[in-house]
Design a protein around this motif. Structure first.
Motif, PDB file in Angstrom:
ATOM      1  N   ARG A 233       0.799  -0.840  -0.091  1.00 29.87           N
ATOM      2  CA  ARG A 233       0.044  -0.012   0.172  1.00 29.87           C
ATOM      3  C   ARG A 233       0.721   0.814   0.217  1.00 29.87           C
ATOM      4  N   LYS A 257      -3.474 -10.841  -5.050  1.00 27.06           N
ATOM      5  CA  LYS A 257      -4.642 -10.599  -4.316  1.00 27.06           C
ATOM      6  C   LYS A 257      -4.152  -9.588  -3.586  1.00 27.06           C
ATOM      7  N   LEU A 260      -3.173  -6.794  -5.792  1.00 26.63           N
ATOM      8  CA  LEU A 260      -4.503  -6.553  -6.505  1.00 26.63           C
ATOM      9  C   LEU A 260      -5.484  -5.395  -5.198  1.00 26.63           C
ATOM     10  N   ARG A 261      -5.205  -5.899  -3.514  1.00 29.94           N
ATOM     11  CA  ARG A 261      -6.342  -4.866  -3.202  1.00 29.94           C
ATOM     12  C   ARG A 261      -4.832  -3.887  -3.190  1.00 29.94           C
ATOM     13  N   GLY A 263      -3.995  -1.758  -5.335  1.00 28.84           N
ATOM     14  CA  GLY A 263      -4.636  -0.779  -6.263  1.00 28.84           C
ATOM     15  C   GLY A 263      -3.193  -1.198  -7.251  1.00 28.84           C
ATOM     16  N   ASP A 265      -2.030  -1.618 -10.698  1.00 31.08           N
ATOM     17  CA  ASP A 265      -2.379  -1.490 -12.401  1.00 31.08           C
ATOM     18  C   ASP A 265      -2.425  -2.697 -13.570  1.00 31.08           C
ATOM     19  N   LEU A 280     -11.165 -10.035  -8.125  1.00 32.76           N
ATOM     20  CA  LEU A 280      -9.834  -9.086  -7.983  1.00 32.76           C
ATOM     21  C   LEU A 280     -10.030  -8.049  -8.566  1.00 32.76           C
ATOM     22  N   LYS A 283     -12.744  -6.085  -9.950  1.00 36.00           N
ATOM     23  CA  LYS A 283     -13.624  -5.195  -9.372  1.00 36.00           C
ATOM     24  C   LYS A 283     -12.587  -4.076  -9.186  1.00 36.00           C
ATOM     25  N   HIS A 284     -10.956  -4.564  -9.400  1.00 35.70           N
ATOM     26  CA  HIS A 284     -10.712  -2.938  -9.495  1.00 35.70           C
ATOM     27  C   HIS A 284      -9.791  -2.622 -11.077  1.00 35.70           C
ATOM     28  N   ALA A 286      -7.972  -3.930 -12.735  1.00 32.63           N
ATOM     29  CA  ALA A 286      -6.499  -4.139 -13.231  1.00 32.63           C
ATOM     30  C   ALA A 286      -6.392  -5.369 -14.437  1.00 32.63           C
TER      31      ALA A 286
END
Length: 427
Positions: A233, A257, A260-261, A263, A265, A280, A283-284, A286
Motif C-alpha cells: 500500500r 491478491k 491487486l488489493r 491498487g 495497475d 479482484l 473489481k479494481h 487491473a
C-alpha cells in the motif's frame, strides 16, 4: 504516468524528425473497428499520421500495396538490457561484466525488437540505470530501438525476486553492496516509499514490484508472497503521488491478491491466480500481462541439463507450463489483457510468437492484436498517441504478407517497420 514535459515528449516520441512521406498500404487494419480498410495512403509528417485517404500510388510513395499494414506493436514486459544464457555463462558474465559491457550488449537486443515490429516497449527492470540510459539513447536517435517506458530498478524485499545479492557467497554479496531503497530492496513501508522516490529521481516512467518469488532468481520458492500489505500500500500510494503506474510481478495467488488489493495497475505472469484473484482483477480494473512466451521457454530449457541452476530448474519446470492456460481462464472471465512477453528470458526479437500462444489459449486473433495495440496503449496512458494508425497518432506502422486475422503466425515475419515516421525495415 508522469506528466510529460516538452523534453519528456521529445524523449518519449522524438529523436530526429522524418521528412513528410506517404505510405501506400494494400490494406490497413482499423484496430478500433476491427475491419480492414482497403487500398489506402497514409500521409506522415513530423513523425505523426496526418491523414488516411484512398490510395494515391504517386511516385515517391512507400509502396506497400502488396502488404497488410497494422499499428506498431507494443510489448508491455521486456528486459532489453539482458538475454537468456546458460547458468555457467550467466555466472561468468556476472563476475566479469561492468555496466558498460551490459549496455553495449543491449544495443542489438533493442534493434532486433524494433525490427520484429515492436515500436514501443515497457522495460520492467534493470540495475545501474541501464534501461533509463537505453531509453534516452534510442529517443535521441543515437541507436535504433523501440520507444521505451521504463521502471528503472525493480523494487523487491531482502532475499526476494529482484534482490541482486541472491545466491552469492558472503564475499560477493558484500561486493554487491548493502541493498536498500536506493538499490530497490526494501523491508518496511517507509523504505518502500523511499524506493519509489529513488526511481523517480533516476528517471523511471513507472514502478515495478516483485510481489512474489520468481522463476529465475536464485531462491527456493517461485510463488510465495514477499511483501506485506502495508508495504504494498505504501509503494502504490507513493507511486500515485508521483504519477506512476505500478506493475507487479506475481506468480502465486496470495501475492497476486495482495497486489491487486493494494491498487497495482497490472499483474505480470499471474500464473497461479485463483477465482478470487480474477474477481479482484475485475473489481479494481487491473490489467493482466501474461508472458506466455517466457513460460514456454523456461519450461523447455528446464529439460536441458546445465541450462538452469538446481534451484531454478524445478521452478521453471513447474511454473512455466501453466501460464498459457491461466491466460485462457482470465480471458474467458473478462479480465483486461495487455500483451507482454518477458523478452530477455527468451531471445529478443521472437516477441511475436506470443500472438500465436494467445490464440492457442482461446483469444481471437483480433483480440490478441488489440492486446498489443489499443490495450497496451491504454495501460501506458498513451491512448491518444499510440496503438492505432489514425490522424494525430505517432506514425508507427508495420506490414506483413497475408492476413493475420486468418493466420496470426504471419506477425512473426514483419516485412516493414516505421517508428515515428522513420523507416527501419522494408521489403
Amino acid at each position: 504516468m508522469k506528466t510529460l514535459t516538452s523534453l519528456g515528449l521529445l524523449l518519449a516520441f522524438g529523436g530526429a524528425q522524418a521528412a513528410p512521406q506517404t505510405v501506400d498500404c494494400g490494406r490497413l487494419l482499423d484496430v478500433k473497428a476491427g475491419v480492414w480498410r482497403e487500398r489506402v495512403s497514409i500521409t506522415v509528417d513530423n513523425g505523426v499520421v496526418k491523414s488516411i485517404a484512398p490510395m494515391s500510388a504517386a511516385a515517391g510513395n512507400i509502396d506497400l500495396s502488396a502488404y497488410s499494414c497494422l499499428p506498431g506493436f507494443i510489448d508491455m514486459h521486456v528486459h532489453l538490457t539482458g538475454e537468456t544464457r546458460k547458468e555457467a555463462e550467466a555466472l561468468r558474465a556476472a563476475l566479469t561484466h561492468n555496466p558498460a559491457d551490459t549496455a553495449y550488449r543491449s544495443v542489438p537486443y533493442a534493434e532486433r525488437t524494433l525490427k520484429a515490429g515492436f515500436t514501443t516497449v515497457r522495460d520492467l527492470g534493470a540495475g545501474d540505470m541501464l534501461n533509463v540510459a537505453l531509453k534516452q539513447a534510442i529517443a535521441s536517435g543515437a541507436i535504433p530501438g523501440p520507444r521505451m517506458f521504463t521502471s528503472g530498478k525493480t523494487i523487491a524485499t531482502t532475499g526476494g525476486h529482484g534482490d541482486g545479492s541472491n545466491g552469492l557467497s558472503t564475499t560477493f554479496g558484500r561486493a554487491v553492496g548493502a541493498e536498500g531503497p536506493d538499490r530497490g530492496v526494501i523491508n518496511s513501508a517507509e523504505q518502500g516509499r523511499q524506493a519509489v522516490r529513488a526511481r523517480y529521481k533516476e528517471g523511471a516512467d513507472l514502478i515495478k514490484v516483485t510481489a512474489t518469488g520468481g522463476v529465475l532468481s536464485q531462491a527456493r520458492n517461485g510463488q510465495d508472497a514477499q511483501f506485506t500489505d502495508d508495504e504494498l500500500r505504501a509503494i502504490v500510494s507513493t507511486a500515485k503521488d508521483y504519477g506512476f503506474r505500478v506493475a507487479a510481478h506475481a506468480h502465486g495467488a496470495e501475492g497476486v491478491k495482495r497486489a491487486l488489493r493494494a491498487g497495482v495497475d497490472s499483474i505480470e505472469h499471474g500464473t497461479l491466480m485463483d477465482d478470487e484473484a480474477i474477481a479482484l482483477f475485475k473489481k479494481h480494473g487491473a490489467w493482466y500481462v501474461p508472458t506466455i512466451s517466457a513460460g514456454r521457454y523456461v519450461a523447455d530449457k528446464a529439460k536441458e541439463d546445465g541450462y538452469y541452476s538446481a534451484l531454478v530448474r524445478p521452478k521453471a519446470a513447474a511454473i512455466g507450463p501453466l501460464i498459457q492456460a491461466t491466460l485462457g481462464r482470465a480471458h474467458k472471465a473478462g479480465v483486461k489483457i495487455a500483451f507482454g512477453t518477458d523478452a530477455g528470458v527468451f531471445p529478443h526479437g521472437d516477441n511475436a510468437r506470443e500472438f500465436a500462444y494467445m490464440v492457442e489459449a482461446g483469444m481471437p486473433p483480433l483480440e490478441a492484436i488489440r492486446s498489443a495495440t489499443l490495450s497496451a496503449a491504454a495501460l501506458l496512458d498513451q491512448s491518444s498517441n499510440l496503438g492505432s494508425v489514425e490522424p494525430g497518432f505517432a506514425a508507427d506502422i508495420v506490414a506483413v504478407s497475408g492476413d493475420p486475422l486468418r493466420d496470426i503466425s504471419v506477425l512473426q515475419q514483419v516485412k516493414f517497420v516505421m517508428k515515428a515516421g522513420v523507416v527501419y525495415k522494408q521489403p
